[in-house]
Design a protein around this motif. Sequence first.
Motif, short mmCIF file in Angstrom:
data_model
loop_
_atom_site.label_atom_id
_atom_site.label_comp_id
_atom_site.label_asym_id
_atom_site.label_seq_id
_atom_site.Cartn_x
_atom_site.Cartn_y
_atom_site.Cartn_z
N UNK A 335 -51.28 92.78 36.66
CA UNK A 335 -51.45 93.99 35.85
C UNK A 335 -52.92 94.27 35.56
N UNK A 368 -47.49 88.24 37.33
CA UNK A 368 -47.70 89.55 36.71
C UNK A 368 -48.78 89.48 35.62
N UNK A 369 -48.75 88.41 34.81
CA UNK A 369 -49.64 88.36 33.65
C UNK A 369 -50.46 87.08 33.59
N UNK B 80 -42.41 93.54 29.37
CA UNK B 80 -43.55 93.73 30.28
C UNK B 80 -43.15 94.53 31.50
N UNK B 81 -41.86 94.45 31.87
CA UNK B 81 -41.39 95.16 33.06
C UNK B 81 -41.68 96.64 32.96
N UNK B 82 -41.20 97.26 31.91
CA UNK B 82 -41.32 98.72 31.81
C UNK B 82 -42.44 99.17 30.89
N UNK B 102 -45.41 89.60 27.11
CA UNK B 102 -46.26 88.55 27.68
C UNK B 102 -47.65 88.52 27.06
N UNK B 106 -49.44 94.14 24.61
CA UNK B 106 -48.08 94.66 24.75
C UNK B 106 -47.36 94.63 23.40
N UNK B 393 -39.66 95.12 43.18
CA UNK B 393 -40.38 94.62 42.01
C UNK B 393 -40.58 95.71 40.95
N UNK B 395 -41.67 95.51 37.91
CA UNK B 395 -42.89 95.40 37.09
C UNK B 395 -44.06 96.16 37.70
N UNK B 396 -44.21 96.05 39.01
CA UNK B 396 -45.34 96.71 39.66
C UNK B 396 -44.98 98.11 40.17
N UNK B 399 -45.67 100.15 36.47
CA UNK B 399 -47.06 100.17 35.98
C UNK B 399 -47.95 101.16 36.72
N UNK B 400 -47.40 101.86 37.70
CA UNK B 400 -48.18 102.88 38.41
C UNK B 400 -47.86 104.29 37.94
N UNK B 420 -46.76 102.40 28.75
CA UNK B 420 -48.08 102.05 28.19
C UNK B 420 -48.56 100.73 28.80
N UNK B 421 -49.39 100.84 29.82
CA UNK B 421 -49.92 99.64 30.47
C UNK B 421 -51.41 99.49 30.20
#
Lengths: 421, 421
Positions: A335, A368-369, B80-82, B102, B106, B393, B395-396, B399-400, B420-421
């Motif tokens: 991230x 990821x973190x 953390x995923x979303x 995480x 966050x 995945x 999580x990634x 985050x985009x 919100x990343x």
Amino acid sequence: MGTEALVHLADERVDHRFKGLPPDAEGLTVGELAAQRRNLFTGGFTTPVLALSAERLEHNLTLMETYAARHGLAFAPHGKTSMAPQLFHRQIEHGAWGITLAMPHQVRVAREFGIQRVFLANELLDPAALRWVADQLAADADFRFICYVDSVRGVELMDAALTGTARPVDVVVELAAGEGARTGVRTEAECAAVADAVAATTTLRLVGVAGYEGEVPQPDPDRVRAWLRRLVALAVDLDMAGRFAGCDEIVVSAGGSAWFDAVADVFTEIPELSATVLKLLRSGAYVSHDDGHYRRITPFTRIPEEGVLEPAFRLWAQVVSRPSPEQAFVNAGKRDAAYDLDLPFAQVVRRDGEERPATGVSVTALSDQHAWLRTTPEADVEVGDWIGLGLSHPCTSFDKWQLIPVAEADGTVVDYIRTFF
Amino acid sequence: MGTEALVHLADERVDHRFKGLPPDAEGLTVGELAAQRRNLFTGGFTTPVLALSAERLEHNLTLMETYAARHGLAFAPHGKTSMAPQLFHRQIEHGAWGITLAMPHQVRVAREFGIQRVFLANELLDPAALRWVADQLAADADFRFICYVDSVRGVELMDAALTGTARPVDVVVELAAGEGARTGVRTEAECAAVADAVAATTTLRLVGVAGYEGEVPQPDPDRVRAWLRRLVALAVDLDMAGRFAGCDEIVVSAGGSAWFDAVADVFTEIPELSATVLKLLRSGAYVSHDDGHYRRITPFTRIPEEGVLEPAFRLWAQVVSRPSPEQAFVNAGKRDAAYDLDLPFAQVVRRDGEERPATGVSVTALSDQHAWLRTTPEADVEVGDWIGLGLSHPCTSFDKWQLIPVAEADGTVVDYIRTFF
């Protein structure tokens, strides 16, 4: 509108949206926080935090300004790298003609912040995006916009979307960098057909040629120069065929971050054409440079007498776990750090305000973190230490951070760069 | 504050910050745009655009609610995923105990949006972040916060940062998943030493044990169960040693997205302890699920009688170039699609409102802003087509994108998810 938007960036509130910033700055504006000139290491910033070096950023901006001027090149640095309007404006203050972008949503960001010349180094066929571009052109006679075409069908789709619009959209034929390369027309015969298709519309105007030498298969100086000569010859042929009649300027554009020395060389060979030639270089990664991929491929390794770019990013993360003598873990992961071309590089360890080389420490993987560190017996790493990480690939570093502190060498944070991805 | 912030998300302006959204929606609020119920394919959205399926999202939320309830597990899905407060609240409406996170930044997002129970599945040693947590605990007696400890030094650093704070911070000992695994204490003896260190402070309170079976080396059902039994035995041993004296609840937590069936099984073996046991599952990827990594590893392949998760993401991109019969390029790249575990999967082609399988089309590489497609002779792909891509995945992928349309099966966009990343 644009300059006003730029000024208003300082009025944004520092809050939960911006990771790494001091929690006790909540509610301050960005401008107020900048005015406090906090120290990156003692001012309440939380890890992980990505920082840009103020001095190195300025050095890189100046170096490429000088380089482009020395070689008679107009410069439209690729803005996709940073997507930071503050940097766009600094690039323009440093002599840039305009900003290169890849996607229409990036053009929206640039327009919001008053960028008046945009080179879209990509095909653009989306009807909704084309109508938005047409509206921008209609509303602002000073807005200069150029994008790629590489197929007759693409020209037809653009024409259909743009029917009835006020100003034609300027386009350049994209010449592919070779067989199996990325986008772009593969043969000169097809380029002529695409130019014919453009000429048959009233919505598009052909203003030049472009391509990306970075995609030349198995690139070396000879192959890259050979392709650049094809690009120049294409411009000459199209000009001789009267394809640029009525243009007050003919665009010839190439140049990523790996071969701009070759672009500078070959573009000196462009003969006189029927109008002034805008020789447009598009390198973008130089603004932050890096500690990996671009450090290896920068042309300045071949032309050291012209200068050297300096890596301007450092990602600071904290050691949160040291479960064995061979392993340590820091709190930055996918991230936070680029990982598409190289893993991050452990550069320095900070403990109690002292900084030393990260001897014996290397990054072996990212979660990821978390980053996974391997430590040899000579490594001196403890839970709580900060590790300064170098990164590879500016584009995938910027895009993980929305507000990036700019710190002077002593750690004083003097500015914050806002990105829009 | 939190619910108010959630409501205010609908008041945000749709503008240059949010890629993929209709340019002609500029200036509308998110709520106004949602009320228009535009169609994803005809409503002016620009490519690339990531969409979530409304029906599949709801299906996944319901399935894991049912699963956790059936197995007597409390559920703190990994946020953390979303990093999407709207989804956090839907997860809580679907029975979740709270949200796992995480990183402290966050937690700031979660707190801004009123999340009252946070399980931080990580070590937290950053003094500025710890002080912020302490302030949150002091200001809100109903805020429940738990984080990991895995070293005596870490405990000492936390204690130093927290000295003088009002409420102790609840911690759980993290047991590593094995030699060479990620963070966590490697041996039971070290766990006891860390528990001793916690007991020696007044700033921390030991409330349980936790770990992540997803990092068990060479995992298989037997090895994962063996490690989970070690975790349970650790809880029993610490409890018998009086380490949880005074706790009204003992936390035992494990469970990512690959082995929650094993967690459910082994946690039934937890004996009666000196206080109620909170068996806390933390799976996060289920909310969107995916078309790659998590499709392959989900426990539901071993327990089909309990249901099946559905991939809820589809990334839509447009073919902008078709330079040869073997190649096509769409306008989505590393900025838009997850690429760390698998490349995207070409699933469907849309042309003139008709959708069909993307037969003969595969993604072979991503550039920053392009995907490279290989096409076999049976592929029917033209410049201008939209390609629907499956992703690997969650999580990634999340985050985009900062504002993600949620579309019903017919394309009607009924909501927008802010991240919100």
